[in-house]
Design a protein around this motif. Structure first.
Motif, short mmCIF file in Angstrom:
data_model
loop_
_atom_site.label_atom_id
_atom_site.label_comp_id
_atom_site.label_asym_id
_atom_site.label_seq_id
_atom_site.Cartn_x
_atom_site.Cartn_y
_atom_site.Cartn_z
N MET A 137 0.85 -1.19 0.00
CA MET A 137 0.00 0.00 0.00
C MET A 137 0.88 1.24 0.00
SD MET A 137 -2.68 -1.10 2.99
CE MET A 137 -4.18 -0.33 2.48
N THR A 138 0.33 2.33 -0.48
CA THR A 138 1.02 3.60 -0.33
C THR A 138 0.87 4.05 1.12
OG1 THR A 138 -0.91 4.96 -0.81
CG2 THR A 138 0.44 4.27 -2.72
N THR A 139 1.68 5.00 1.53
CA THR A 139 1.55 5.53 2.88
C THR A 139 0.15 6.11 3.08
OG1 THR A 139 3.91 5.99 2.98
CG2 THR A 139 2.52 7.14 4.58
N SER A 140 -0.34 6.84 2.11
CA SER A 140 -1.66 7.44 2.19
C SER A 140 -2.75 6.37 2.36
CB SER A 140 -1.93 8.28 0.95
OG SER A 140 -3.18 8.90 1.04
N GLN A 141 -2.67 5.32 1.58
CA GLN A 141 -3.65 4.24 1.70
C GLN A 141 -3.59 3.59 3.08
OE1 GLN A 141 -2.17 1.96 -1.61
NE2 GLN A 141 -3.89 2.53 -2.92
N TYR A 142 -2.39 3.33 3.55
CA TYR A 142 -2.21 2.65 4.83
C TYR A 142 -2.72 3.50 5.99
CZ TYR A 142 -0.06 0.11 8.67
OH TYR A 142 0.15 -0.57 9.84
N ILE A 143 -2.35 4.77 6.03
CA ILE A 143 -2.79 5.64 7.12
C ILE A 143 -4.30 5.85 7.06
CG2 ILE A 143 -2.60 7.96 8.12
CD1 ILE A 143 -0.11 6.11 8.54
N THR A 144 -4.86 5.99 5.86
CA THR A 144 -6.31 6.11 5.72
C THR A 144 -7.00 4.88 6.28
OG1 THR A 144 -6.12 7.55 3.79
CG2 THR A 144 -8.21 6.36 4.06
N GLN A 145 -6.49 3.70 5.96
CA GLN A 145 -7.07 2.46 6.47
C GLN A 145 -7.01 2.42 8.00
OE1 GLN A 145 -5.74 -1.33 4.76
NE2 GLN A 145 -5.74 -2.19 6.82
N LEU A 146 -5.86 2.78 8.57
CA LEU A 146 -5.73 2.79 10.03
C LEU A 146 -6.73 3.72 10.68
CD1 LEU A 146 -1.86 2.83 10.60
CD2 LEU A 146 -3.42 0.94 11.03
N LEU A 147 -6.85 4.92 10.14
CA LEU A 147 -7.76 5.91 10.72
C LEU A 147 -9.22 5.49 10.57
CD1 LEU A 147 -5.96 9.17 9.58
CD2 LEU A 147 -6.14 8.28 11.92
N MET A 148 -9.58 4.95 9.43
CA MET A 148 -10.95 4.48 9.23
C MET A 148 -11.28 3.37 10.21
SD MET A 148 -12.26 6.38 6.87
CE MET A 148 -13.70 5.51 6.29
N GLU A 149 -10.38 2.41 10.39
CA GLU A 149 -10.61 1.33 11.34
C GLU A 149 -10.72 1.85 12.77
OE1 GLU A 149 -7.50 -1.54 10.75
OE2 GLU A 149 -8.25 -2.11 8.77
N TYR A 150 -9.91 2.82 13.12
CA TYR A 150 -9.92 3.39 14.46
C TYR A 150 -11.26 4.07 14.76
CZ TYR A 150 -8.77 6.30 18.47
OH TYR A 150 -8.77 6.90 19.70
N TYR A 151 -11.79 4.82 13.80
CA TYR A 151 -13.00 5.59 14.02
C TYR A 151 -14.28 4.81 13.76
CZ TYR A 151 -10.37 9.76 15.05
OH TYR A 151 -9.52 10.66 15.64
N GLU A 152 -14.19 3.57 13.32
CA GLU A 152 -15.41 2.76 13.10
C GLU A 152 -15.90 2.15 14.39
OE1 GLU A 152 -14.48 -0.04 9.99
OE2 GLU A 152 -15.05 1.42 8.48
#
Length: 43
Positions: free
Chosen positions: A28-43
């Motif tokens: 994944m790109t850094t952007s994709q990875y950080i987006t995934q982490l943040l989305m999982e955190y806030y779900e």
């Protein structure tokens, strides 16, 4: 395409290395990875 905004933060080099290793492992790109982490955190 969705509107986007940059998010920057200074982090410890050890944490940076862990993030880099994991996002590379997931191909994944850094952007994709950080987006995934943040989305999982806030779900």
């Amino acid at each position: 395409m969705a509107n986007t905004k940059n998010l920057c933060a200074q982090i410890d080099i050890a944490l940076h290395n862990r993030v880099t290793e994991e996002k590379d492992r997931l191909e994944m790109t850094t952007s994709q990875y950080i987006t995934q982490l943040l989305m999982e955190y806030y779900e």
